[in-house]
Design a protein around this motif. Sequence first.
Motif, PDB file in Angstrom:
ATOM      1  N   GLY A   1      86.136  67.673  -5.294  1.00 46.10           N
ATOM      2  CA  GLY A   1      86.648  68.199  -4.036  1.00 46.10           C
ATOM      3  C   GLY A   1      86.432  69.683  -3.817  1.00 46.10           C
ATOM      4  O   GLY A   1      86.851  70.230  -2.791  1.00 46.10           O
ATOM      5  N   TYR A   2      85.776  70.366  -4.755  1.00 43.73           N
ATOM      6  CA  TYR A   2      85.539  71.800  -4.586  1.00 43.73           C
ATOM      7  C   TYR A   2      84.493  72.043  -3.492  1.00 43.73           C
ATOM      8  O   TYR A   2      83.523  71.297  -3.364  1.00 43.73           O
ATOM      9  CB  TYR A   2      85.055  72.426  -5.896  1.00 43.73           C
ATOM     10  N   ARG A   3      84.689  73.134  -2.750  1.00 39.72           N
ATOM     11  CA  ARG A   3      83.733  73.515  -1.713  1.00 39.72           C
ATOM     12  C   ARG A   3      82.860  74.684  -2.151  1.00 39.72           C
ATOM     13  O   ARG A   3      81.794  74.912  -1.591  1.00 39.72           O
ATOM     14  CB  ARG A   3      84.482  73.915  -0.419  1.00 39.72           C
ATOM     15  N   LEU A   4      83.313  75.446  -3.122  1.00 35.39           N
ATOM     16  CA  LEU A   4      82.610  76.647  -3.551  1.00 35.39           C
ATOM     17  C   LEU A   4      82.691  76.749  -5.069  1.00 35.39           C
ATOM     18  O   LEU A   4      83.750  76.503  -5.654  1.00 35.39           O
ATOM     19  CB  LEU A   4      83.266  77.875  -2.900  1.00 35.39           C
ATOM     20  N   ALA A   5      81.565  77.106  -5.694  1.00 36.20           N
ATOM     21  CA  ALA A   5      81.532  77.306  -7.146  1.00 36.20           C
ATOM     22  C   ALA A   5      80.879  78.645  -7.441  1.00 36.20           C
ATOM     23  O   ALA A   5      79.806  78.947  -6.914  1.00 36.20           O
ATOM     24  CB  ALA A   5      80.760  76.181  -7.838  1.00 36.20           C
ATOM     25  N   ILE A   6      81.548  79.452  -8.256  1.00 34.08           N
ATOM     26  CA  ILE A   6      80.978  80.729  -8.665  1.00 34.08           C
ATOM     27  C   ILE A   6      80.650  80.685 -10.156  1.00 34.08           C
ATOM     28  O   ILE A   6      81.280  79.957 -10.928  1.00 34.08           O
ATOM     29  CB  ILE A   6      81.928  81.908  -8.347  1.00 34.08           C
ATOM     30  N   TYR A   7      79.652  81.470 -10.529  1.00 28.95           N
ATOM     31  CA  TYR A   7      79.181  81.561 -11.911  1.00 28.95           C
ATOM     32  C   TYR A   7      79.111  83.054 -12.237  1.00 28.95           C
ATOM     33  O   TYR A   7      78.029  83.649 -12.311  1.00 28.95           O
ATOM     34  CB  TYR A   7      77.812  80.891 -12.040  1.00 28.95           C
ATOM     35  N   PRO A   8      80.271  83.695 -12.426  1.00 29.74           N
ATOM     36  CA  PRO A   8      80.356  85.159 -12.380  1.00 29.74           C
ATOM     37  C   PRO A   8      79.439  85.897 -13.342  1.00 29.74           C
ATOM     38  O   PRO A   8      78.770  86.856 -12.961  1.00 29.74           O
ATOM     39  CB  PRO A   8      81.824  85.431 -12.694  1.00 29.74           C
ATOM     40  N   ASN A   9      79.412  85.465 -14.600  1.00 27.07           N
ATOM     41  CA  ASN A   9      78.678  86.256 -15.585  1.00 27.07           C
ATOM     42  C   ASN A   9      77.628  85.457 -16.351  1.00 27.07           C
ATOM     43  O   ASN A   9      77.266  85.826 -17.469  1.00 27.07           O
ATOM     44  CB  ASN A   9      79.663  86.922 -16.544  1.00 27.07           C
ATOM     45  N   SER A  10      77.125  84.394 -15.733  1.00 26.15           N
ATOM     46  CA  SER A  10      76.051  83.634 -16.382  1.00 26.15           C
ATOM     47  C   SER A  10      74.825  84.515 -16.593  1.00 26.15           C
ATOM     48  O   SER A  10      74.240  84.546 -17.688  1.00 26.15           O
ATOM     49  CB  SER A  10      75.693  82.412 -15.533  1.00 26.15           C
ATOM     50  N   LEU A  11      74.419  85.238 -15.545  1.00 28.63           N
ATOM     51  CA  LEU A  11      73.289  86.154 -15.689  1.00 28.63           C
ATOM     52  C   LEU A  11      73.613  87.290 -16.655  1.00 28.63           C
ATOM     53  O   LEU A  11      72.776  87.690 -17.461  1.00 28.63           O
ATOM     54  CB  LEU A  11      72.910  86.738 -14.323  1.00 28.63           C
TER      55      LEU A  11
ATOM     56  N   LEU B   1      88.372  79.015 -20.350  1.00 33.04           N
ATOM     57  CA  LEU B   1      89.411  77.995 -20.477  1.00 33.04           C
ATOM     58  C   LEU B   1      89.112  76.732 -19.677  1.00 33.04           C
ATOM     59  O   LEU B   1      89.666  75.674 -19.954  1.00 33.04           O
ATOM     60  CB  LEU B   1      90.757  78.579 -20.009  1.00 33.04           C
ATOM     61  N   THR B   2      88.260  76.845 -18.674  1.00 36.15           N
ATOM     62  CA  THR B   2      87.986  75.732 -17.760  1.00 36.15           C
ATOM     63  C   THR B   2      86.708  75.005 -18.165  1.00 36.15           C
ATOM     64  O   THR B   2      85.710  75.664 -18.497  1.00 36.15           O
ATOM     65  CB  THR B   2      87.831  76.264 -16.325  1.00 36.15           C
ATOM     66  N   PRO B   3      86.694  73.664 -18.132  1.00 35.53           N
ATOM     67  CA  PRO B   3      85.445  72.950 -18.425  1.00 35.53           C
ATOM     68  C   PRO B   3      84.339  73.367 -17.461  1.00 35.53           C
ATOM     69  O   PRO B   3      84.574  73.495 -16.262  1.00 35.53           O
ATOM     70  CB  PRO B   3      85.828  71.476 -18.211  1.00 35.53           C
ATOM     71  N   VAL B   4      83.140  73.592 -17.994  1.00 33.49           N
ATOM     72  CA  VAL B   4      81.987  73.914 -17.155  1.00 33.49           C
ATOM     73  C   VAL B   4      81.313  72.599 -16.781  1.00 33.49           C
ATOM     74  O   VAL B   4      80.730  71.927 -17.636  1.00 33.49           O
ATOM     75  CB  VAL B   4      81.014  74.858 -17.874  1.00 33.49           C
ATOM     76  N   LEU B   5      81.416  72.237 -15.514  1.00 29.09           N
ATOM     77  CA  LEU B   5      80.918  70.952 -15.027  1.00 29.09           C
ATOM     78  C   LEU B   5      79.717  71.152 -14.116  1.00 29.09           C
ATOM     79  O   LEU B   5      79.588  72.189 -13.462  1.00 29.09           O
ATOM     80  CB  LEU B   5      82.022  70.229 -14.237  1.00 29.09           C
ATOM     81  N   PRO B   6      78.831  70.143 -14.037  1.00 30.20           N
ATOM     82  CA  PRO B   6      77.726  70.225 -13.078  1.00 30.20           C
ATOM     83  C   PRO B   6      78.253  70.346 -11.650  1.00 30.20           C
ATOM     84  O   PRO B   6      79.341  69.844 -11.331  1.00 30.20           O
ATOM     85  CB  PRO B   6      76.987  68.898 -13.282  1.00 30.20           C
ATOM     86  N   ALA B   7      77.469  70.973 -10.797  1.00 28.93           N
ATOM     87  CA  ALA B   7      77.897  71.183  -9.411  1.00 28.93           C
ATOM     88  C   ALA B   7      78.218  69.869  -8.716  1.00 28.93           C
ATOM     89  O   ALA B   7      79.157  69.791  -7.910  1.00 28.93           O
ATOM     90  CB  ALA B   7      76.821  71.945  -8.643  1.00 28.93           C
ATOM     91  N   ALA B   8      77.454  68.818  -9.019  1.00 25.37           N
ATOM     92  CA  ALA B   8      77.710  67.521  -8.393  1.00 25.37           C
ATOM     93  C   ALA B   8      79.095  66.995  -8.760  1.00 25.37           C
ATOM     94  O   ALA B   8      79.788  66.386  -7.928  1.00 25.37           O
ATOM     95  CB  ALA B   8      76.635  66.513  -8.799  1.00 25.37           C
ATOM     96  N   ASP B   9      79.518  67.212 -10.000  1.00 26.10           N
ATOM     97  CA  ASP B   9      80.858  66.786 -10.424  1.00 26.10           C
ATOM     98  C   ASP B   9      81.938  67.607  -9.730  1.00 26.10           C
ATOM     99  O   ASP B   9      82.986  67.067  -9.328  1.00 26.10           O
ATOM    100  CB  ASP B   9      81.006  66.922 -11.932  1.00 26.10           C
ATOM    101  N   LEU B  10      81.702  68.904  -9.594  1.00 20.87           N
ATOM    102  CA  LEU B  10      82.666  69.754  -8.902  1.00 20.87           C
ATOM    103  C   LEU B  10      82.828  69.306  -7.452  1.00 20.87           C
ATOM    104  O   LEU B  10      83.949  69.260  -6.923  1.00 20.87           O
ATOM    105  CB  LEU B  10      82.210  71.216  -8.940  1.00 20.87           C
ATOM    106  N   GLU B  11      81.726  68.964  -6.828  1.00 23.10           N
ATOM    107  CA  GLU B  11      81.789  68.483  -5.444  1.00 23.10           C
ATOM    108  C   GLU B  11      82.568  67.175  -5.364  1.00 23.10           C
ATOM    109  O   GLU B  11      83.384  66.974  -4.451  1.00 23.10           O
ATOM    110  CB  GLU B  11      80.383  68.310  -4.894  1.00 23.10           C
ATOM    111  N   THR B  12      82.333  66.286  -6.316  1.00 25.19           N
ATOM    112  CA  THR B  12      83.061  65.016  -6.351  1.00 25.19           C
ATOM    113  C   THR B  12      84.563  65.241  -6.505  1.00 25.19           C
ATOM    114  O   THR B  12      85.385  64.538  -5.900  1.00 25.19           O
ATOM    115  CB  THR B  12      82.545  64.132  -7.501  1.00 25.19           C
TER     116      THR B  12
END
Length: 288
Positions: A219-229, A206-217
């Motif tokens: 304000g996020y401090r932590l990003a998880i990628y639970p089931n990418s692998l 349901l949530t847009p998948v954004l590049p880590a740099a955008d997430l940091e911009t």
Amino acid sequence: MRALLSGPGIVMAPGCFDCLTARLVAQAGFPAAYVTGSGVSMSALGAPDMGVISYAEVIERARRIADSIDIPVICDVDTGYGGPINVIRTVREMERAGLSAVQIEDQTWPKKCGHEPGRRVVDVAEMTGRIKAAVDGRDDPDFVVIARTDARSALGLEAALDRAALYAEAGADVIFVESPESREEMAEINARIDAPTLANMVEGGLTPVLPAADLETLGYRLAIYPNSLTRLVGHQGRALMEMLRETGTTEGMRDQMLDHAALWGLFDYPDWTALESRFAATDGKGET
């Protein structure tokens, strides 16, 4: 984990479900790994993320993962597996197993995947009790407690933000508002929450998948990628099996595999053989 959250840049923690996927995360140079409850349920039980897996099954897998890598490991512990006493036990045992953080959510039991319909949340008092029990139960003050709310889908963004504020007040170190549905909602979450926040990147969720740099911009401090692998392993594994069935050989995908030495090297085979040689007798008489 706490030091990472206090440092510069966003902390990226890919998901893993066993020692193999954990090694892939660590050897790629990521600073932390995330034990995905969904991935463990699928790989250990052959069951979807519907609250089927037990505390004992999760901690056994988490312990082995933490022992196999030397980066901080976060574990998804669903609702804590019971009441406040169960939450305390869960936190203490996870800490003793070598984990650096746990994620506890405010769903009812049995829980559902955070990007599936039909999720229900407990009342605020019950969830703040879970958080307080988790915080009080840890022995190491640096052990991180992540509080997740699934209220966005069930009750709306405002209700989720109200809960998030109360969860931070209850002592959660990181706030995880699950399944925001736009970049604007993600920005609002970070503008309104006075605590480190977690972004959950679910491909096809349901949530847009954004590049880590955008997430940091944002304000996020932590990003998880639970089931990418998990998704990639499933996709590539299915392609390999279909090709083997149709052609009778795996040669067509050999260049996409680790060779024998690389696979064994992923698990420090030279170190194991050196250790074995150090203690093994070589002439049958006990001389080395």
